[in-house]
Design a protein around this motif. Structure first.
Motif, PDB file in Angstrom:
ATOM      1  N   VAL A 150      29.236   5.704  63.620  1.00 50.42           N
ATOM      2  CA  VAL A 150      29.949   6.639  62.750  1.00 50.42           C
ATOM      3  C   VAL A 150      29.959   7.995  63.451  1.00 50.42           C
ATOM      4  N   ASN A 151      31.111   8.627  63.418  1.00 55.54           N
ATOM      5  CA  ASN A 151      31.301   9.936  64.039  1.00 55.54           C
ATOM      6  C   ASN A 151      31.918  10.874  63.015  1.00 55.54           C
ATOM      7  N   ILE A 197      30.970   8.090  52.407  1.00 56.57           N
ATOM      8  CA  ILE A 197      30.835   6.637  52.399  1.00 56.57           C
ATOM      9  C   ILE A 197      31.903   6.046  53.325  1.00 56.57           C
ATOM     10  N   GLY A 198      31.730   4.792  53.701  1.00 54.69           N
ATOM     11  CA  GLY A 198      32.724   4.133  54.532  1.00 54.69           C
ATOM     12  C   GLY A 198      32.523   2.632  54.520  1.00 54.69           C
ATOM     13  N   TYR A 229      38.476  -0.004  56.411  1.00 52.07           N
ATOM     14  CA  TYR A 229      39.025   0.969  55.458  1.00 52.07           C
ATOM     15  C   TYR A 229      39.186   2.327  56.133  1.00 52.07           C
ATOM     16  N   GLN A 230      40.363   2.907  55.968  1.00 48.60           N
ATOM     17  CA  GLN A 230      40.612   4.273  56.434  1.00 48.60           C
ATOM     18  C   GLN A 230      40.641   5.247  55.264  1.00 48.60           C
ATOM     19  N   SER A 231      40.818   4.716  54.051  1.00 47.67           N
ATOM     20  CA  SER A 231      40.816   5.531  52.838  1.00 47.67           C
ATOM     21  C   SER A 231      40.335   4.660  51.681  1.00 47.67           C
ATOM     22  N   ILE A 232      39.901   5.324  50.626  1.00 50.94           N
ATOM     23  CA  ILE A 232      39.450   4.636  49.424  1.00 50.94           C
ATOM     24  C   ILE A 232      40.069   5.359  48.240  1.00 50.94           C
ATOM     25  N   GLY A 233      40.566   4.605  47.284  1.00 45.91           N
ATOM     26  CA  GLY A 233      41.161   5.197  46.094  1.00 45.91           C
ATOM     27  C   GLY A 233      41.253   4.165  44.987  1.00 45.91           C
ATOM     28  N   LYS A 277      31.830  -1.799  66.107  1.00 42.32           N
ATOM     29  CA  LYS A 277      32.693  -1.335  65.012  1.00 42.32           C
ATOM     30  C   LYS A 277      32.454   0.151  64.803  1.00 42.32           C
ATOM     31  N   GLU A 278      33.542   0.898  64.695  1.00 45.29           N
ATOM     32  CA  GLU A 278      33.455   2.308  64.345  1.00 45.29           C
ATOM     33  C   GLU A 278      33.958   2.445  62.912  1.00 45.29           C
ATOM     34  N   ILE A 279      33.149   3.019  62.054  1.00 47.23           N
ATOM     35  CA  ILE A 279      33.469   3.153  60.638  1.00 47.23           C
ATOM     36  C   ILE A 279      33.843   4.597  60.336  1.00 47.23           C
ATOM     37  N   LYS A 280      34.947   4.770  59.649  1.00 49.30           N
ATOM     38  CA  LYS A 280      35.376   6.099  59.246  1.00 49.30           C
ATOM     39  C   LYS A 280      34.594   6.519  58.007  1.00 49.30           C
ATOM     40  N   VAL A 281      34.040   7.726  58.048  1.00 54.28           N
ATOM     41  CA  VAL A 281      33.328   8.268  56.889  1.00 54.28           C
ATOM     42  C   VAL A 281      34.312   9.028  56.026  1.00 54.28           C
ATOM     43  N   ILE A 282      34.301   8.725  54.733  1.00 52.86           N
ATOM     44  CA  ILE A 282      35.237   9.330  53.802  1.00 52.86           C
ATOM     45  C   ILE A 282      34.460  10.240  52.860  1.00 52.86           C
TER      46      ILE A 282
END
Length: 150
Positions: free
Chosen positions: A35-36, A114-115, A119-123, A143-148
């Motif tokens: 995660v970055n 969270i991520g 998933y690139q977005s959550i809604g 795997k690189e996970i996007k933090v939202i």
């Protein structure tokens, strides 16, 4: 005497065959999760790995397969899960800024990042679920996970 030798050979072959099962030949893999772009270096990152349909969302972190917590360095964090059999997995991360091991919420939305894998977005129309977050593990994977953040 010949009958006894045949029985001994049969028993030997049977025991040899039964003692080898599928697990003896199963291959194991690793997942490196990165995660970055965390908004700060406060706290830790909690990495939860899931392998069962219906296991996410898991707000209380009770249905995970494996879990690790890692420090943050320069707004990034990385963990490696090893010895994983081939199969479907999903990843859930939490930027746990206060290190209490749970998702802190405001009125409805999380206060911390969270991520999820894939998933690139959550809604409301894009809620986390295992079927969308999962991927097939059949080789060592990064795997690189996007933090939202909300």
């Amino acid at each position: 005497m010949e009958q006894i030798i045949k029985k001994i050979v049969f028993v030997f072959i049977f025991i040899t065959f039964v003692s080898f099962n599928k697990k003896d030949f199963e291959e194991y893999y690793s997942i490196t999760i990165k995660v970055n772009k965390l908004r700060n270096s406060k706290g830790v990152v909690q990495f939860a790995l899931y392998n069962t349909e219906g296991s996410i969302p898991d707000e209380k972190y009770k249905r995970y397969y494996k879990k690790k917590v890692a420090p943050i360095t320069k707004d990034s964090s990385t963990v490696v899960f090893t010895n994983l059999p081939e199969g479907k997995y999903a990843i859930n991360i939490l930027h746990d800024e206060n290190e209490n091991g749970k998702i802190d919420k405001g009125f409805i939305l999380p206060k911390e990042g969270i991520g999820f894998s894939n998933y690139q977005s959550i809604g409301i129309r894009n809620r986390p679920k295992f079927s969308k977050a999962s991927f097939l593990l059949n080789s060592d994977t990064v795997k690189e996970i996007k933090v939202i953040y909300f």
